[in-house]
Design a protein around this motif. Structure first.
Motif, PDB file in Angstrom:
ATOM      1  N   LEU A   8       0.858  -1.175   0.030  1.00 27.25           N
ATOM      2  CA  LEU A   8      -0.005   0.016  -0.111  1.00 27.25           C
ATOM      3  C   LEU A   8       0.791   1.230   0.009  1.00 27.25           C
ATOM      4  N   THR A 108     -10.921  -4.816   5.286  1.00 28.68           N
ATOM      5  CA  THR A 108     -10.450  -4.248   4.148  1.00 28.68           C
ATOM      6  C   THR A 108      -9.279  -3.168   4.598  1.00 28.68           C
ATOM      7  N   SER A 110      -6.866   0.022   3.548  1.00 24.41           N
ATOM      8  CA  SER A 110      -6.447   0.916   2.688  1.00 24.41           C
ATOM      9  C   SER A 110      -5.902   1.904   2.923  1.00 24.41           C
ATOM     10  N   ASP A 111      -5.270   2.806   2.147  1.00 23.68           N
ATOM     11  CA  ASP A 111      -4.366   3.939   2.553  1.00 23.68           C
ATOM     12  C   ASP A 111      -4.915   5.112   1.956  1.00 23.68           C
ATOM     13  N   SER A 116      -6.000  -0.439  -1.830  1.00 25.77           N
ATOM     14  CA  SER A 116      -6.734  -0.966  -1.005  1.00 25.77           C
ATOM     15  C   SER A 116      -6.546  -2.815  -1.264  1.00 25.77           C
ATOM     16  N   ARG A 117      -7.085  -3.498   0.040  1.00 26.57           N
ATOM     17  CA  ARG A 117      -6.846  -4.989  -0.158  1.00 26.57           C
ATOM     18  C   ARG A 117      -8.025  -5.427   0.668  1.00 26.57           C
ATOM     19  N   SER A 118      -8.615  -6.274   0.276  1.00 28.04           N
ATOM     20  CA  SER A 118      -9.861  -6.963   1.026  1.00 28.04           C
ATOM     21  C   SER A 118      -9.635  -8.440   1.007  1.00 28.04           C
TER      22      SER A 118
END
Length: 210
Positions: A8, A108, A110-111, A116-118
């Motif tokens: 991220l 989730t 996120s930055d 993002s990553r879920s």
């Protein structure tokens, strides 16, 4: 943590000096001279008061220490239900931030750069973030000083949670409650240290709202 920063692009967030004092906070709490039994009436009353605190907010400073990295940030923890809560890490020296958001569909991360990553597997994503399993769902109770009912924990003479250990996927997390806000009832944690042998998380809660 490196896996997450590469994913991220949050490396700038990890070089903060605005709240480095949390990194120097004490890491040990003395074992109580008198250990209160879990069946103690006052302790049970304290647990009952903690269980009444449902939705709440906690703000303060967060520090991370490992053999490879050290960083600190401000945090804002907002808890509504067991499947609806969020944690934001940010700095007053940078516009970058990181957010973990828990929903019924999973977690989730996120930055502020739009990455993002879920994952529905919360444990797997936490493993990806910090390199080991971390029970983020249980953290909602730990931060209040509320242990697992049948857990391995120690209660001090003030009827506060003092220490406990929690195993997850072969990793044992040890929690030490170094300091409490004692100007409110129930007493709520002010400084918590979580360790797993290679990583240390220091959490200083400066403000509680509920």
């Amino acid at each position: 943590m490196k896996k997450f920063t590469q994913l991220l692009s949050l490396s700038a967030l990890l070089v903060l000096t605005g709240c480095n004092s949390i990194l120097n906070a004490p890491t040990e709490v003395e074992k109580p001279k008198v250990e209160i039994p879990h069946t103690d009436l006052q302790w049970q009353q304290h647990l009952a008061e903690l269980s009444k605190i449902q939705a709440y907010k906690a703000r303060g400073q967060f520090g991370y220490i490992s053999p490879e990295e050290r960083f600190s940030s401000h945090f804002n923890w907002q808890y509504a239900t067991p499947t609806s809560f969020g944690l934001e890490l940010s700095s007053n020296l940078s516009t970058k931030s990181m957010r973990l958001q828990r929903t019924q569909r999973g977690l989730t991360v996120s930055d502020s750069e739009g990455n993002s990553r879920s994952d529905r597997d919360v444990d797997a994503l936490m493993q990806e973030i910090i390199g080991v399993s971390f029970p983020i769902d249980q953290f909602a109770y730990w931060v209040k000083g509320q242990p697992e009912k049948e857990g391995n924990y120690i209660v001090n003479e003030k009827r506060q949670l003092s220490q406990f250990s929690y195993p997850i996927n072969g990793v044992v997390w040890k929690a030490s409650y170094v300091e409490y806000h004692e100007d409110r009832v129930p007493n709520l944690p002010k400084l918590i240290v979580l360790e797993n042998g290679t990583q240390t998380l220091k959490i200083r809660i400066e403000r509680w709202d509920y």
